[in-house]
Design an enzyme around this catalytic site. Structure first.
Site, PDB file in Angstrom:
ATOM      1  N   HIS A 212       9.714   9.486 -28.454  1.00  0.00           N
ATOM      2  CA  HIS A 212      10.650  10.603 -28.529  1.00  0.00           C
ATOM      3  C   HIS A 212       9.911  11.925 -28.721  1.00  0.00           C
ATOM      4  CE1 HIS A 212      14.339   7.966 -29.682  1.00  0.00           C
ATOM      5  NE2 HIS A 212      14.301   8.220 -28.401  1.00  0.00           N
ATOM      6  N   GLU A 440      13.302  -0.094 -11.527  1.00  0.00           N
ATOM      7  CA  GLU A 440      12.885  -0.169 -12.929  1.00  0.00           C
ATOM      8  C   GLU A 440      12.509  -1.581 -13.336  1.00  0.00           C
ATOM      9  OE1 GLU A 440      15.778   2.770 -15.262  1.00  0.00           O
ATOM     10  OE2 GLU A 440      16.840   1.426 -13.901  1.00  0.00           O
ATOM     11  N   ASP A 464      10.825   2.605 -17.705  1.00  0.00           N
ATOM     12  CA  ASP A 464      11.292   1.225 -17.829  1.00  0.00           C
ATOM     13  C   ASP A 464      10.433   0.268 -17.010  1.00  0.00           C
ATOM     14  OD1 ASP A 464      13.408   1.077 -19.696  1.00  0.00           O
ATOM     15  OD2 ASP A 464      14.760   2.059 -18.288  1.00  0.00           O
ATOM     16  N   CYS A 514      11.093   9.426 -10.928  1.00  0.00           N
ATOM     17  CA  CYS A 514      11.808  10.289 -11.872  1.00  0.00           C
ATOM     18  C   CYS A 514      11.470   9.941 -13.313  1.00  0.00           C
ATOM     19  CB  CYS A 514      13.320  10.207 -11.657  1.00  0.00           C
ATOM     20  SG  CYS A 514      14.034   8.573 -11.960  1.00  0.00           S
TER      21      CYS A 514
END
Length: 589
Positions: A212, A440, A464, A514
């Site tokens: 994060h 993913e 992912d 992305c």
């Protein structure tokens, strides 16, 4: 001074703290993983500890109803504060903080707090114990749930602070001069509202390139170093120089060192300012550079940094913290401004990615999931609730009507050709003519040729894809070294997807990236060399990637890609690729 860009430039570089040879008199130079480039200089502000544990013997005065009301009010105040912070921050932070607000309002937690209060336990102690019990369950579950234990601790501490009258944990939102924020780890609520005007750099002892802290630092354009052992031992107020590219943290630098760093930063800014226009390699090979956004509020930054469109429109913000799904009208109102902002441009919308770490009250899984990351998520949840998907697709089609944007819609978590075909058919039935899928899941990359015929494009979610390929949760510090998109195995999967897309029709189909990997200027060049056709990232990373691509030919990118795939480790791949990319030197990367 604050940094001027973003991007994970040295993922996996976890060198231990050291001193330069012969430099025995000066403070020890610390090193970690540089995850957001640029240099930051300022005094250290150390975030330490949390709220003290409430008295184990704490009892209320006998009025259980009043004590329950106090606890309920405190939890709601915390939830509302988290939502307000998220709404003001927007983007990545909004998603994270809205999910935390949902945890604060969890009915199971409220019931356990009420039960303990009924036994005479004080509200503060009841909250502490109830959250502790849930924390143990999350840690035992591991995976996506395990990573949320830290979030639960943050909510607990904030609630206890409200109940006991203690100051809310966090960091200052203003200061006389920009400071370097140092912590063992940082809660999203602590950093969501900070800006580069307040914080010169982030340094944490834990975390990896996709933690994060790293994601938020890149979205803010603030230099950051994670995995920096010993950082919290720096005395508060110590001036430090932080290099978010190399991962070096230098306490008490000399005036000459600060001067050189500032000069290098100015030179980088000049290079970035000169890199304008559509994304392309030095020999003119076009590489559209798009922005990842979490709602209309992110449009200003995307346009300011020169995004050519949107490569990932996350739609979860519309669905979080609700008892019912948003109406088609609500959704249309959120989608249309983004389509109108890019007339003639490409806007790629990801349909609702519910499940796993984003549970929704109105979309419960069909059974208890011991490992939600491998359960009903994304398109799997849509197949159980086709009405939710039908409403979202209809809203997207209505929002696109009358605009000139090239609207593309993609489904997350697709693993099989049957899922791709089912989703594509639903899109076309709704009037959306360009359906696509996220790559993913390793099975989707391995058999990409089977999926390419059903859809119009692929978009690789490297976050992912990396965690599933290497079985390494991206929020677990203990395996942060494995959660690295430079790993040759991940690059091999990218090649499979890109090659299948290119061969799917006479003119080929698009295969973009992305994930966070697209924001790394060096890795962006490698991805283009692997056959990726577009890159989407947090807006502040766009100038860095545009400049890096513009300093290398397509053949140089391909050579870097070949070198990276020939390596046997992530660090080896990165070093081998960089040796083929001489233009990075001008960016001091």
């Amino acid at each position: 001074m604050g940094g001027t860009g973003s991007g994970s430039t040295e993922p996996g570089d976890t060198r231990s703290g050291s001193t330069s040879p012969g430099d025995t008199a000066g403070p020890r130079v610390l090193s970690g993983t540089g995850v957001s480039p640029g240099t930051g200089y300022g005094p250290v502000y150390v975030v330490v500890g949390g709220i003290p544990e409430p008295d184990r013997r704490g009892r209320h005065d006998g009025d259980a109803a009043a004590e329950r009301a106090r606890a309920k009010d405190a939890l709601e105040r915390v939830a509302a504060d988290l939502e307000a912070r998220g709404a003001r921050a927007g983007g990545e932070a909004e998603e994270v903080l809205f999910a935390q607000a949902m945890m604060a309002r969890d009915p199971g937690l409220a019931d356990e707090v009420s039960r303990l209060i009924g036994q005479g336990v004080s509200a503060a102690r009841a909250v502490f114990e109830a959250f502790g019990g849930y924390r143990e369950l999350l840690v035992a579950a591991g995976g996506y749930l395990g990573e949320r234990a830290a979030d639960l601790d943050d909510i607990r501490d904030r609630t206890v602070a409200v109940l006991t009258g203690l100051p809310m944990p966090g960091v200052p939102d203003h200061a006389d001069e920009p400071f370097v924020l140092v912590a063992r780890d940082l809660a999203p609520a602590d950093t969501a509202l900070l800006s580069k005007d307040v914080v010169a750099a982030f340094v944490t002892e834990q975390g990896g390139p996709t933690s994060h802290t790293a994601i938020l630092a890149r979205s803010m354009g603030v230099p950051a170093v994670v995995g920096c052992a010993g950082a919290t031992t720096l005395p508060p107020g110590t001036p430090v120089l932080v290099d978010g590219g190399s991962g070096e943290v230098r306490p008490s630098p000399s005036a000459e060192e600060v001067g050189r760093a500032r000069a290098a930063e100015e030179a980088r800014r000049a290079v970035l300012s000169a890199a304008t226009g559509p994304g392309a390699t030095a020999d003119g090979h076009p590489v559209p550079l798009l922005a990842n956004i979490g709602g209309p509020r992110d449009l200003e930054a995307a346009l300011a940094y020169g995004a050519e469109g949107v490569g990932l429109y996350r739609t979860e913000f519309l669905f979080l913290d609700r008892d019912t799904a948003p109406t088609a009208e609500e959704q249309e109102a959120a989608y249309r401004p983004v389509f109108e902002a890019f007339p003639g441009g490409r806007v790629v919308v990801r349909t609702l990615d519910a499940g796993a770490d984003k549970p929704l009250a109105f979309l419960p899984p069909s059974e208890e999931e011991p490992n939600p990351a491998l359960g009903e998520r994304g398109v799997r949840m849509f197949r159980r609730h086709p009405g939710i998907m039908a409403t979202q697709l209809a809203a997207l089609a209505a929002a696109a009507e009358g605009t000139t944007a090239e609207v593309e819609v993609m489904a997350p978590m697709v693993a099989t050709a049957a899922e791709a075909e089912w989703f594509a058919a639903a899109c076309r039935e709704a009037g959306l003519r360009r359906p696509g899928i996220m790559i993913e899941v390793p099975s989707a990359a391995l058999r990409a040729a089977d999926l390419a015929g059903a859809v119009e494009f692929f978009s690789i979610g490297t976050n992912d894809l990396t965690q599933y390929a290497l079985a390494a949760d991206r929020q677990v510090s203990a395996v942060a070294g494995l959660q690295n998109p430079w790993h040759p195995a991940v690059l091999d999967l990218v090649v499979l997807a890109a090659s299948a897309a290119a061969s799917a029709s006479p003119q080929g189909k698009g295969c973009g990236v992305c994930g966070e990997a697209a924001a790394d200027p060096a890795l962006a060049c490698v991805l283009v060399g692997l056959g990726v056709t577009s890159l989407s990232m947090g807006a502040p990373a766009l100038p860095w990637v545009r400049a890096a691509l513009g300093r290398h030919t397509l053949e140089q990118c391909a050579a870097a890609a070949r070198a990276a795939r020939s390596a046997v480790s992530a660090a080896g791949a990165r070093d081998a690729a960089r040796a083929e990319l001489p233009g990075l030197a001008a960016l001091a990367l």
